[in-house]
Design a protein around this motif. Structure first.
Motif, PDB file in Angstrom:
ATOM      1  N   LEU A 113       0.821  -1.204   0.000  1.00 63.43           N
ATOM      2  CA  LEU A 113       0.000   0.000   0.000  1.00 63.43           C
ATOM      3  C   LEU A 113       0.859   1.259   0.000  1.00 63.43           C
ATOM      4  N   MET A 114       1.933   1.245   0.776  1.00 64.99           N
ATOM      5  CA  MET A 114       2.797   2.424   0.849  1.00 64.99           C
ATOM      6  C   MET A 114       3.498   2.689  -0.479  1.00 64.99           C
ATOM      7  N   MET A 115       3.877   1.635  -1.173  1.00 63.30           N
ATOM      8  CA  MET A 115       4.579   1.798  -2.452  1.00 63.30           C
ATOM      9  C   MET A 115       3.631   2.136  -3.605  1.00 63.30           C
ATOM     10  N   SER A 116       2.336   1.969  -3.382  1.00 60.83           N
ATOM     11  CA  SER A 116       1.377   2.199  -4.466  1.00 60.83           C
ATOM     12  C   SER A 116       1.010   3.663  -4.646  1.00 60.83           C
ATOM     13  N   GLY A 117       1.612   4.552  -3.882  1.00 62.21           N
ATOM     14  CA  GLY A 117       1.348   5.971  -4.074  1.00 62.21           C
ATOM     15  C   GLY A 117       0.544   6.613  -2.965  1.00 62.21           C
ATOM     16  N   ILE A 118       0.283   5.897  -1.888  1.00 63.58           N
ATOM     17  CA  ILE A 118      -0.490   6.462  -0.785  1.00 63.58           C
ATOM     18  C   ILE A 118       0.398   7.317   0.118  1.00 63.58           C
ATOM     19  N   HIS A 119       1.683   6.994   0.180  1.00 58.99           N
ATOM     20  CA  HIS A 119       2.603   7.719   1.053  1.00 58.99           C
ATOM     21  C   HIS A 119       2.742   9.179   0.601  1.00 58.99           C
ATOM     22  N   PRO A 120       2.810  10.124   1.537  1.00 59.89           N
ATOM     23  CA  PRO A 120       2.922  11.544   1.174  1.00 59.89           C
ATOM     24  C   PRO A 120       4.146  11.869   0.313  1.00 59.89           C
ATOM     25  N   ASP A 121       5.232  11.125   0.472  1.00 61.19           N
ATOM     26  CA  ASP A 121       6.411  11.351  -0.359  1.00 61.19           C
ATOM     27  C   ASP A 121       6.150  11.025  -1.823  1.00 61.19           C
ATOM     28  N   ARG A 122       5.119  10.245  -2.080  1.00 58.52           N
ATOM     29  CA  ARG A 122       4.754   9.882  -3.454  1.00 58.52           C
ATOM     30  C   ARG A 122       3.482  10.604  -3.904  1.00 58.52           C
ATOM     31  N   GLY A 123       3.111  11.649  -3.185  1.00 57.94           N
ATOM     32  CA  GLY A 123       1.951  12.443  -3.581  1.00 57.94           C
ATOM     33  C   GLY A 123       0.644  11.998  -2.949  1.00 57.94           C
ATOM     34  N   GLY A 124       0.705  11.127  -1.956  1.00 60.44           N
ATOM     35  CA  GLY A 124      -0.499  10.604  -1.323  1.00 60.44           C
ATOM     36  C   GLY A 124      -0.930  11.420  -0.117  1.00 60.44           C
ATOM     37  N   SER A 125      -1.849  10.864   0.628  1.00 55.06           N
ATOM     38  CA  SER A 125      -2.472  11.538   1.756  1.00 55.06           C
ATOM     39  C   SER A 125      -1.780  11.168   3.075  1.00 55.06           C
ATOM     40  N   ALA A 126      -1.463  12.179   3.877  1.00 55.25           N
ATOM     41  CA  ALA A 126      -0.862  11.937   5.188  1.00 55.25           C
ATOM     42  C   ALA A 126      -1.861  11.248   6.121  1.00 55.25           C
ATOM     43  N   TYR A 127      -3.145  11.592   5.998  1.00 51.65           N
ATOM     44  CA  TYR A 127      -4.177  10.987   6.843  1.00 51.65           C
ATOM     45  C   TYR A 127      -4.291   9.489   6.564  1.00 51.65           C
ATOM     46  N   LEU A 128      -4.342   9.110   5.287  1.00 46.89           N
ATOM     47  CA  LEU A 128      -4.437   7.691   4.943  1.00 46.89           C
ATOM     48  C   LEU A 128      -3.180   6.938   5.368  1.00 46.89           C
ATOM     49  N   THR A 129      -2.039   7.591   5.234  1.00 41.99           N
ATOM     50  CA  THR A 129      -0.790   6.963   5.666  1.00 41.99           C
ATOM     51  C   THR A 129      -0.820   6.674   7.163  1.00 41.99           C
ATOM     52  N   ARG A 130      -1.317   7.634   7.957  1.00 45.61           N
ATOM     53  CA  ARG A 130      -1.428   7.416   9.405  1.00 45.61           C
ATOM     54  C   ARG A 130      -2.359   6.244   9.706  1.00 45.61           C
ATOM     55  N   LYS A 131      -3.481   6.176   8.996  1.00 43.93           N
ATOM     56  CA  LYS A 131      -4.438   5.083   9.231  1.00 43.93           C
ATOM     57  C   LYS A 131      -3.840   3.730   8.852  1.00 43.93           C
ATOM     58  N   ILE A 132      -3.102   3.685   7.750  1.00 38.83           N
ATOM     59  CA  ILE A 132      -2.479   2.427   7.322  1.00 38.83           C
ATOM     60  C   ILE A 132      -1.413   2.002   8.321  1.00 38.83           C
ATOM     61  N   ASN A 133      -0.615   2.953   8.795  1.00 35.19           N
ATOM     62  CA  ASN A 133       0.397   2.639   9.813  1.00 35.19           C
ATOM     63  C   ASN A 133      -0.256   2.175  11.109  1.00 35.19           C
ATOM     64  N   GLU A 134      -1.345   2.824  11.481  1.00 29.27           N
ATOM     65  CA  GLU A 134      -2.078   2.431  12.696  1.00 29.27           C
ATOM     66  C   GLU A 134      -2.633   1.015  12.549  1.00 29.27           C
ATOM     67  N   ALA A 135      -3.127   0.696  11.351  1.00 30.02           N
ATOM     68  CA  ALA A 135      -3.665  -0.649  11.109  1.00 30.02           C
ATOM     69  C   ALA A 135      -2.565  -1.693  11.235  1.00 30.02           C
ATOM     70  N   LYS A 136      -1.404  -1.407  10.675  1.00 34.59           N
ATOM     71  CA  LYS A 136      -0.285  -2.353  10.777  1.00 34.59           C
ATOM     72  C   LYS A 136       0.122  -2.538  12.237  1.00 34.59           C
ATOM     73  N   GLU A 137       0.241  -1.447  12.968  1.00 37.49           N
ATOM     74  CA  GLU A 137       0.620  -1.539  14.383  1.00 37.49           C
ATOM     75  C   GLU A 137      -0.420  -2.317  15.186  1.00 37.49           C
ATOM     76  N   GLN A 138      -1.683  -2.103  14.878  1.00 37.09           N
ATOM     77  CA  GLN A 138      -2.769  -2.791  15.587  1.00 37.09           C
ATOM     78  C   GLN A 138      -2.680  -4.304  15.388  1.00 37.09           C
ATOM     79  N   LEU A 139      -2.365  -4.735  14.168  1.00 39.93           N
ATOM     80  CA  LEU A 139      -2.308  -6.169  13.885  1.00 39.93           C
ATOM     81  C   LEU A 139      -0.996  -6.798  14.333  1.00 39.93           C
ATOM     82  N   VAL A 140       0.112  -6.068  14.227  1.00 43.97           N
ATOM     83  CA  VAL A 140       1.404  -6.642  14.571  1.00 43.97           C
ATOM     84  C   VAL A 140       1.613  -6.687  16.080  1.00 43.97           C
TER      85      VAL A 140
END
Length: 113
Positions: free
Chosen positions: A82-109
């Motif tokens: 997901l991060m490499m697909s363009g969601i990350h802010p460094d690739r023009g994506g959304s910071a909010y979605l990046t935070r949610k994706i990181n939170e989801a990973k942390e929640q599961l791991v």
């Protein structure tokens, strides 16, 4: 009379050929869409509704497109995809979605450790 039949036949065969061409383009487009979804590790369906205030394991799994009981390796791979697909802010994506994706990973791991 035969001339009119040839004109009518020519028009109907052109209409059939055009219809087949449009159908072929549609089928090809659908196949390309499915291939891109698979390559981007995107879910086959979309969850209707917003994020919950406190993220649950089920919601985290839906965000990453994995089962909440998936192994850590699969969770990390889905997160990276997901991060490499363009969601990350460094690739023009959304910071909010990046935070949610990181939170989801942390929640599961974090439950795995």
């Amino acid at each position: 009379m035969q001339g009119l039949l040839l004109i009518a036949y020519g028009r109907s065969s052109a209409a059939v050929a055009t219809g087949l061409l449009i159908a072929g383009i549609g089928i090809t487009g659908k196949m390309m869409q499915r291939a891109s979804r698979i390559s981007l590790n995107m879910p086959k369906f979309y969850y209707k509704g917003g994020f919950k205030e406190q993220m649950t394991r089920v919601e985290a799994g839906q965000i990453l497109g994995v089962s909440p009981s998936s192994p850590e390796k699969r969770i990390v791979k889905a997160h990276m995809g997901l991060m490499m697909s363009g969601i990350h802010p460094d690739r023009g994506g959304s910071a909010y979605l990046t935070r949610k994706i990181n939170e989801a990973k942390e929640q599961l791991v974090k439950k795995k450790r």
